[in-house]
Enzyme design. Structure first.
Site, PDB file in Angstrom:
ATOM      1  N   ASP A  73      68.603  58.036  33.503  1.00 47.04           N
ATOM      2  CA  ASP A  73      69.835  58.493  34.149  1.00 47.04           C
ATOM      3  C   ASP A  73      70.404  57.386  35.037  1.00 47.04           C
ATOM      4  OD1 ASP A  73      69.629  61.375  33.317  1.00 47.04           O
ATOM      5  OD2 ASP A  73      67.806  61.229  34.525  1.00 47.04           O
ATOM      6  N   ASP A 108      72.609  57.253  38.356  1.00 51.46           N
ATOM      7  CA  ASP A 108      73.316  57.879  39.479  1.00 51.46           C
ATOM      8  C   ASP A 108      74.245  56.842  40.105  1.00 51.46           C
ATOM      9  OD1 ASP A 108      71.951  60.205  39.049  1.00 51.46           O
ATOM     10  OD2 ASP A 108      70.455  59.842  40.605  1.00 51.46           O
ATOM     11  N   ASP A 124      65.128  58.117  50.638  1.00 50.71           N
ATOM     12  CA  ASP A 124      63.737  58.399  50.989  1.00 50.71           C
ATOM     13  C   ASP A 124      62.850  57.166  51.124  1.00 50.71           C
ATOM     14  OD1 ASP A 124      63.849  57.855  48.269  1.00 50.71           O
ATOM     15  OD2 ASP A 124      63.154  59.834  47.635  1.00 50.71           O
TER      16      ASP A 124
END
Length: 378
Positions: free
Chosen positions: A68, A70, A134
């Site tokens: 993916d 993003d 994170d």
């Protein structure tokens, strides 16, 4: 290597980020989806900043093709919706934009502010946005147009050194979002990176924070783990850090109290990893087969014969309900659990006729797990 500067409160130049060029990061541009590049180029043309961010950049640096892509930008969701007609805004509290290209979806977010901490929904700058992420290995911003990586937190070197280092303070990172603990162990295994002792200690101490996390979020994270081709290593680390009890409490209880079950469960996870590697497009039911196989054998006695079709129907319903409870809080679609249960029972000698197969899919009743006699095929 280039340097991105900003200014302090007194207007003096301050080093903000390191910029890595193509010659330094050596990302293969051919590994990047052309439609992702189109989205970024379109945003640039309309006057906005835009970058590929997160796991995709990490994977590109490691020489892997991302699943993916993003994208992050300074354009608000409303502006993104106007620029891309093939898009929709999702989320109520945390608004994102999904941009569609046939069967592909590019999740696009707006830079987030620190005004509400690390989980707020106020829009901000790239300098604030990076502090909301994170771990450093997921906090790199890549511009495929000029092929440069912007690194505010030392993530590039951490990827090269194979270390998982948190950005948010340890006293806050898991309180703000407990699911980050699951992601930390997943990143550690999938990138062959070390978890620092302080981080491991904090995860073990904070594991109980996963208790109130919704079943839907835990299901999402578990399915990601089962798709990694490294599920056995991740589960072993989750067991070691006292996390798996919150992801699969029934399985963990049996693992801790039955050595034979533990060895077989982990062996089936290795088989799952091998199966997913060879069958990347396999359905969820085929993965659940490996997760519940040992449990099905633990609640059934497949040595008995000559049971009626009604008894076999009861066996199916009881097994289905018991497996449903066994995998809680994971909540997969019913049809996928049906597939896994039927496959195991059929491999064990139960033969369903087509009418019964259809009936079993309708509404299997829940009941307590118990030892059951099962009819074997002759």
């Amino acid at each position: 290597m280039l340097i991105r500067y900003g200014t302090d409160k007194k207007g003096r130049p301050v080093k903000k980020a390191v910029i890595y060029t193509k010659q330094e990061h050596k990302i293969n541009i051919k590994l990047i989806d052309r439609d992702a590049i189109f989205v970024i180029n379109r945003l640039k043309e309309t006057g906005f900043e835009a970058y590929i961010v997160g796991g995709a950049v990490r994977d590109l640096i490691l020489g892997r093709k991302p699943k993916d892509f993003d994208i992050v930008t300074d354009a608000t969701p409303a502006k993104l919706k106007r620029i891309f007609k093939n898009s929709r805004i999702i989320g109520k509290r945390f608004r994102l934009v999904h941009i569609f290209f046939d069967d592909k979806i590019f999740e696009t977010s707006t830079f987030r502010s620190l005004i509400d901490g690390s989980v707020g929904n106020s829009f901000g700058t790239i300098e604030e946005d990076v502090q909301r992420r994170d771990f450093t290995l997921n906090a790199l911003y890549y511009n495929p147009l000029n092929e440069q990586i912007i690194d505010y937190v030392g993530g590039f070197n951490d990827i090269k050194k194979h270390i998982v280092r948190p950005i948010i303070e340890l006293d806050k990172i898991f309180v703000d979002d407990p699911v980050r603990m699951i992601r930390a162990i997943k990143y550690s295994v999938t990138t062959k990176s070390k978890l620092p002792h302080s981080l491991k200690k904090k995860i073990k101490h904070s594991a109980i924070l996963l208790s109130p996390v919704s079943p839907s979020r835990l299901t999402e994270e578990l399915l990601k783990i089962f798709n990694t081709k490294n599920s056995r290593e991740i589960v072993e680390l989750a067991l070691d850090l006292d996390l798996y009890i919150y992801l699969q409490p029934s399985a963990t209880d049996m693992i801790l109290n039955n050595r034979k079950f533990c060895d077989s469960y982990l062996k089936n996870l290795s088989a799952l990893d091998d199966f997913v590697s060879k069958n990347p497009g396999c359905r969820l039911g085929e993965k659940l087969y490996f997760i519940i196989k040992d449990f099905v054998f633990s609640i059934n006695d497949f040595s008995k014969v000559n049971l009626s079709s009604e008894q076999i129907s009861d066996i199916y319903k009881t097994t289905w309900a018991s497996c449903r409870n066994f995998i809680l809080p994971m909540n997969p679609p019913r049809v996928e659990l049906d597939f896994a249960v039927k496959r195991i029972l059929e491999e064990s000698g139960i033969k369903f006729n087509s009418r019964k197969k259809r009936d079993f899919k309708k509404n299997p009743k829940k009941s307590k797990a118990k030892k059951t006699d099962v009819k074997k095929e002759s």
